[in-house]
Design a protein around this motif. Structure first.
Motif, PDB file in Angstrom:
ATOM      1  N   GLN A   1       0.802  -1.208   0.000  1.00  0.00           N
ATOM      2  CA  GLN A   1       0.000   0.000   0.000  1.00  0.00           C
ATOM      3  C   GLN A   1       0.844   1.271   0.000  1.00  0.00           C
ATOM      4  O   GLN A   1       0.302   2.369  -0.091  1.00  0.00           O
ATOM      5  CB  GLN A   1      -0.937  -0.008   1.213  1.00  0.00           C
ATOM      6  CG  GLN A   1      -1.915  -1.174   1.195  1.00  0.00           C
ATOM      7  CD  GLN A   1      -2.807  -1.194   2.413  1.00  0.00           C
ATOM      8  OE1 GLN A   1      -2.883  -0.233   3.163  1.00  0.00           O
ATOM      9  NE2 GLN A   1      -3.504  -2.310   2.626  1.00  0.00           N
TER      10      GLN A   1
ATOM     11  N   GLU B   1      -3.124   6.412  -0.821  1.00  0.00           N
ATOM     12  CA  GLU B   1      -4.043   7.359  -0.202  1.00  0.00           C
ATOM     13  C   GLU B   1      -5.501   6.937  -0.350  1.00  0.00           C
ATOM     14  O   GLU B   1      -6.400   7.615   0.151  1.00  0.00           O
ATOM     15  CB  GLU B   1      -3.851   8.759  -0.803  1.00  0.00           C
ATOM     16  CG  GLU B   1      -2.512   9.408  -0.475  1.00  0.00           C
ATOM     17  CD  GLU B   1      -2.398  10.811  -1.038  1.00  0.00           C
ATOM     18  OE1 GLU B   1      -3.405  11.304  -1.600  1.00  0.00           O
ATOM     19  OE2 GLU B   1      -1.314  11.409  -0.924  1.00  0.00           O
TER      20      GLU B   1
ATOM     21  N   SER C   1      -8.874   4.454   0.027  1.00  0.00           N
ATOM     22  CA  SER C   1      -9.463   3.535   0.996  1.00  0.00           C
ATOM     23  C   SER C   1      -9.358   2.109   0.454  1.00  0.00           C
ATOM     24  O   SER C   1      -9.057   1.880  -0.725  1.00  0.00           O
ATOM     25  CB  SER C   1     -10.933   3.881   1.230  1.00  0.00           C
ATOM     26  OG  SER C   1     -11.694   3.603   0.065  1.00  0.00           O
TER      27      SER C   1
ATOM     28  N   GLN D   1     -11.706   1.606  -2.445  1.00  0.00           N
ATOM     29  CA  GLN D   1     -11.237   2.293  -3.654  1.00  0.00           C
ATOM     30  C   GLN D   1     -10.091   1.540  -4.309  1.00  0.00           C
ATOM     31  O   GLN D   1     -10.031   1.409  -5.531  1.00  0.00           O
ATOM     32  CB  GLN D   1     -10.820   3.718  -3.307  1.00  0.00           C
ATOM     33  CG  GLN D   1     -11.978   4.639  -2.963  1.00  0.00           C
ATOM     34  CD  GLN D   1     -11.511   5.970  -2.419  1.00  0.00           C
ATOM     35  OE1 GLN D   1     -10.450   6.078  -1.798  1.00  0.00           O
ATOM     36  NE2 GLN D   1     -12.316   7.004  -2.619  1.00  0.00           N
TER      37      GLN D   1
END
Length: 255
Positions: free
Chosen positions: A99, A150, A152, A155
């Motif tokens: 991530q 950035e 979620s 998303q």
């Protein structure tokens, strides 16, 4: 035209989306799946279900060569993986995706075109159009320039599905694709996947919600270290099969 579709005028049937024969795999010497044999038909939305630790993710990862198999054989779209790799798209579990990688959402989706263009060739206008269309389909067009770290969880999941769509694969395999998404988003993504199947794509999703599988999927594989049952969800998710897999029958709607 997708190569997996049935050729009615020649009287030929498309090969199975996935064929596993006596497939076994282990982690750290501990068997996880044993003797898995199953044919998943082409052009349908198929779910791989079962309790935690049943080997659902291991099965699809072994089929994709992401974890080593101990024995058995795999065919995807009727061929060994190495012959059809660019025709197969994979959406991993969220917790297996880095991530903090410095890349934007649109750059992630553009990766779906690399199996066709290679890493060093510039994308064409056609590629750009496919990327834009894929992002629009899953509702992330407005996130194109946002860093992936950035976004979620929901998303990010949409972005990685868009990458699979941009690849225009004949087989899309997703590992728990609806984790961290709300019910509305899950329904919207299921509509996208169902649309892919209508167009001839085969879709296989590891999933845990038996109610959704009964309502929205056309095929199911019930796992408990091996295949308990496979076929029409209503015939697979019976009390007898669920008790064998889960040790008790989970509450699901009457079929």
């Amino acid at each position: 035209m997708r190569t997996t579709s049935t050729t009615a005028d020649q009287g030929t049937q498309a090969p199975a989306a996935m064929t596993l024969h006596e497939l076994s795999a282990s982690y750290g010497g501990r068997p996880v799946i044993e003797g898995v044999s199953v044919d998943i038909p082409p052009g349908v939305l198929s779910a791989v279900v079962g309790p935690n630790g049943a080997g659902k993710s291991t099965m699809v990862k072994a089929a994709l060569g992401l974890v080593p198999s101990v024995r058995g054989s795999v065919r995807l779209l009727g061929e060994p993986l190495k012959r059809v790799r660019r025709r197969v798209a994979y959406v991993p579990q969220q917790d297996s995706v880095a991530q903090d990688f410095p890349i934007t959402a649109v750059q992630v989706v553009e990766m779906g075109r690399y199996p066709h263009r290679g890493w060093l060739r510039r994308l064409t206008r056609h590629d750009d159009e496919l990327v834009a269309s894929a992002m629009d389909q899953v509702g992330v067009a407005d996130l194109a320039d946002r860093p992936i770290d950035e976004l979620s969880g929901g998303q990010r999941q949409r972005v990685f599905l868009a990458r699979a769509l941009a690849q225009q694969a004949d087989l899309v395999i997703l590992d728990e694709p609806f984790t961290a998404v709300d019910a509305r988003t899950e329904s919207a993504l299921l509509e996208v996947l169902t649309g892919l199947c209508r167009d001839g794509t085969s879709v296989i999703a590891v999933h845990h919600d038996l109610r959704t599988v009964l309502e929205r999927f056309e095929h199911a594989v019930l796992m408990a270290g091996t295949v308990v049952a496979a076929g029409d969800p209503a015939r697979v998710l019976t009390p007898e099969h669920l008790e064998r897999a889960y040790g008790m029958a989970p509450l699901v709607p009457n079929s």
